[in-house]
Design an enzyme around this catalytic site. Structure first.
Site, PDB file in Angstrom:
ATOM      1  N   ILE A 159       0.845  -1.205   0.000  1.00 21.46           N
ATOM      2  CA  ILE A 159       0.000   0.000   0.000  1.00 21.46           C
ATOM      3  C   ILE A 159       0.878   1.253   0.000  1.00 21.46           C
ATOM      4  O   ILE A 159       0.619   2.206  -0.748  1.00 21.46           O
ATOM      5  CB  ILE A 159      -0.983  -0.020   1.188  1.00 21.46           C
ATOM      6  N   ALA A 238      -3.765   3.243   8.232  1.00 17.90           N
ATOM      7  CA  ALA A 238      -3.210   1.908   8.519  1.00 17.90           C
ATOM      8  C   ALA A 238      -3.949   1.286   9.709  1.00 17.90           C
ATOM      9  O   ALA A 238      -4.928   0.553   9.513  1.00 17.90           O
ATOM     10  CB  ALA A 238      -1.712   2.009   8.770  1.00 17.90           C
ATOM     11  N   ARG A 239      -3.526   1.599  10.916  1.00 19.27           N
ATOM     12  CA  ARG A 239      -4.175   1.077  12.111  1.00 19.27           C
ATOM     13  C   ARG A 239      -4.139   2.126  13.213  1.00 19.27           C
ATOM     14  O   ARG A 239      -3.128   2.823  13.394  1.00 19.27           O
ATOM     15  CB  ARG A 239      -3.465  -0.180  12.617  1.00 19.27           C
ATOM     16  N   ASP A 263      -8.439   7.583   8.960  1.00 22.35           N
ATOM     17  CA  ASP A 263      -9.437   6.563   8.599  1.00 22.35           C
ATOM     18  C   ASP A 263      -9.527   5.491   9.683  1.00 22.35           C
ATOM     19  O   ASP A 263     -10.406   4.637   9.628  1.00 22.35           O
ATOM     20  CB  ASP A 263      -9.024   5.906   7.269  1.00 22.35           C
ATOM     21  N   GLU A 268     -12.632   1.391  17.536  1.00 25.51           N
ATOM     22  CA  GLU A 268     -13.600   1.496  16.421  1.00 25.51           C
ATOM     23  C   GLU A 268     -14.784   0.575  16.705  1.00 25.51           C
ATOM     24  O   GLU A 268     -14.577  -0.555  17.131  1.00 25.51           O
ATOM     25  CB  GLU A 268     -12.931   1.088  15.105  1.00 25.51           C
ATOM     26  N   HIS A 286     -13.050   4.066   8.833  1.00 30.22           N
ATOM     27  CA  HIS A 286     -12.313   2.869   8.401  1.00 30.22           C
ATOM     28  C   HIS A 286     -12.882   2.315   7.090  1.00 30.22           C
ATOM     29  O   HIS A 286     -13.504   1.247   7.063  1.00 30.22           O
ATOM     30  CB  HIS A 286     -12.327   1.779   9.491  1.00 30.22           C
ATOM     31  N   GLY A 288     -10.992   2.253   3.942  1.00 31.44           N
ATOM     32  CA  GLY A 288      -9.948   2.153   2.918  1.00 31.44           C
ATOM     33  C   GLY A 288     -10.311   1.240   1.752  1.00 31.44           C
ATOM     34  O   GLY A 288     -10.062   1.553   0.592  1.00 31.44           O
ATOM     35  N   SER A 289     -10.920   0.113   2.050  1.00 32.44           N
ATOM     36  CA  SER A 289     -11.218  -0.866   0.992  1.00 32.44           C
ATOM     37  C   SER A 289     -12.670  -0.790   0.526  1.00 32.44           C
ATOM     38  O   SER A 289     -13.112  -1.646  -0.259  1.00 32.44           O
ATOM     39  CB  SER A 289     -10.927  -2.274   1.512  1.00 32.44           C
TER      40      SER A 289
HETATM   41  C1  DGY Z   1      -8.009  -4.585   6.044  1.00 30.98           C
HETATM   42  O1  DGY Z   1      -8.312  -5.301   5.093  1.00 30.98           O
HETATM   43  O2  DGY Z   1      -7.179  -4.940   6.888  1.00 30.98           O
HETATM   44  C2  DGY Z   1      -8.713  -3.288   6.168  1.00 30.98           C
HETATM   45  O3  DGY Z   1      -8.210  -2.488   7.158  1.00 30.98           O
HETATM   46  C3  DGY Z   1     -10.180  -3.543   6.441  1.00 30.98           C
HETATM   47  O4  DGY Z   1     -10.330  -4.113   7.703  1.00 30.98           O
END
Ligand code: DGY
Length: 321
Positions: A159, A238-239, A263, A268, A286, A288-289
């Site tokens: 990423i 990321a986290r 994000d 969460e 959250h 991202g995807s």
């Molecule tokens: C992942 O795929 O790890 C994303 O953060 C969605 O949880």
């Protein structure tokens, strides 16, 4: 006979359709289940496989209660902090994730956070939705130019590299910190820093793309935020646990940081509401995807893994071998 599957969270339409066609599944469209509910559903249906997401904490206690019929657990995520890999290994349970397919959308969203934070997207939106009606002087409500800036990336993995690729389109100078330097074809002209602390003073914008783990827990804290230049922009897709959130709030409130695009959060979905009260934050839940294409691809990849293992083949994306 079709293999039996339990899906522990709601999933995109196209994935549900494939499940209907290829699996015996009581809720092919998925249901939001707790770990206890998932265990009960797996036992009741004598399921062969579990498809889960990060909402389901798949620790040793849950794994110990899995019915013996379960031959694979596939998480629809690239991250797998919710899974106790050692416990899966001890039980001999193949567990898979969904790398690669979410790289581009997560990098796109990171760029949205960078641009939104630099260009005060949240404040401009709020002004428009409140009706605007007063023009601004040339010196009012100014954001920061993003193009041409120095972008620091912690974690130039899949990423991170996709973010760097987008950054080059914006004429940014890319700096990165990894445990080891990458080969030139992956580095693509980015400048390597072995020590995170050494990179920080050179970042106009900092974006985190490192894994969550003991070595990255709260890696952004009062000291590391302090090493960023005054007026820097901070982005995290990321986290949440990479960041000491009190230190981030302090840096945003004091004006040491110009803005942050976030994000992900420690807790969460119950994120710290003090972030929402600040004007200089640009916040996402959250996501991202979260595109039709990527979430569908993640679901399909999880099913590919399940189908492979149930057909006696190796998993495509095993978390352990
Ligand atoms: C992942 O795929 O790890 C994303 O953060 C969605 O949880």
């Amino acid at each position: 006979m079709k293999p039996r599957l339990i899906v522990s969270r709601q999933i995109p339409q196209a994935v549900a359709e494939r499940i209907r066609a290829e699996f015996d599944c009581p809720w092919p469209e998925g249901r939001d289940m707790t770990a206890d509910e998932a265990i009960a559903a797996l036992a009741e249906t004598r399921a062969d496989a579990l498809m889960l997401t990060s909402h389901l904490k798949f620790g040793a206690d849950v794994m110990a209660r899995l019915p013996a019929s379960v031959k694979i657990a596939a998480t629809c995520s690239v991250g797998y902090e919710h899974i106790d890999v050692a416990a899966a290994q001890a039980r001999g349970l193949p567990v898979t994730n969904t790398p690669d397919v979410l790289t581009d959308c997560t990098a796109d969203l990171t760029f949205l956070l960078i641009l939104g934070a630099c260009r005060r997207a949240h404040e401009y939106e709020a002004i428009m939705r409140a009706g605007w009606r007063r023009g601004f002087g040339l010196g009012e409500m100014l954001g920061l130019r993003a193009s041409g800036k120095r972008l620091g990336i912690l974690g130039l993995g899949r990423i991170g590299q996709a973010v760097a690729q987008r950054a080059r389109g914006f004429g940014m100078q890319v700096l990165y910190c990894n445990p080891r330097p990458l080969p030139a074809e992956q580095e693509q002209g980015a400048t390597y820093f072995a020590r995170f602390e050494d990179m920080l003073p050179h970042c106009d914008i900092l974006s985190l793309h490192a894994r969550s783990g003991p070595d990255t827990l709260n890696i952004m804290n009062a000291k590391t935020f302090g090493l960023l230049p005054k007026g820097a922009v901070f982005v995290n897709a990321a986290r949440g646990n990479l960041v000491d959130e009190q230190a981030l709030l302090d840096a945003l409130q004091s004006g040491h940081l110009f803005a942050a695009g976030l994000d992900v959060f420690h807790d969460e979905p119950n994120f710290d509401l003090r972030f929402a009260a600040l004007p200089n934050t640009f916040l996402f839940p959250h996501m991202g995807s979260a595109t039709v294409e990527t979430r569908t691809a993640m679901g399909m990849r999880a099913l590919d893994n399940i189908a492979a293992v149930l057909a006696g083949k190796p998993a495509i994306d095993p978390l352990w071998r």
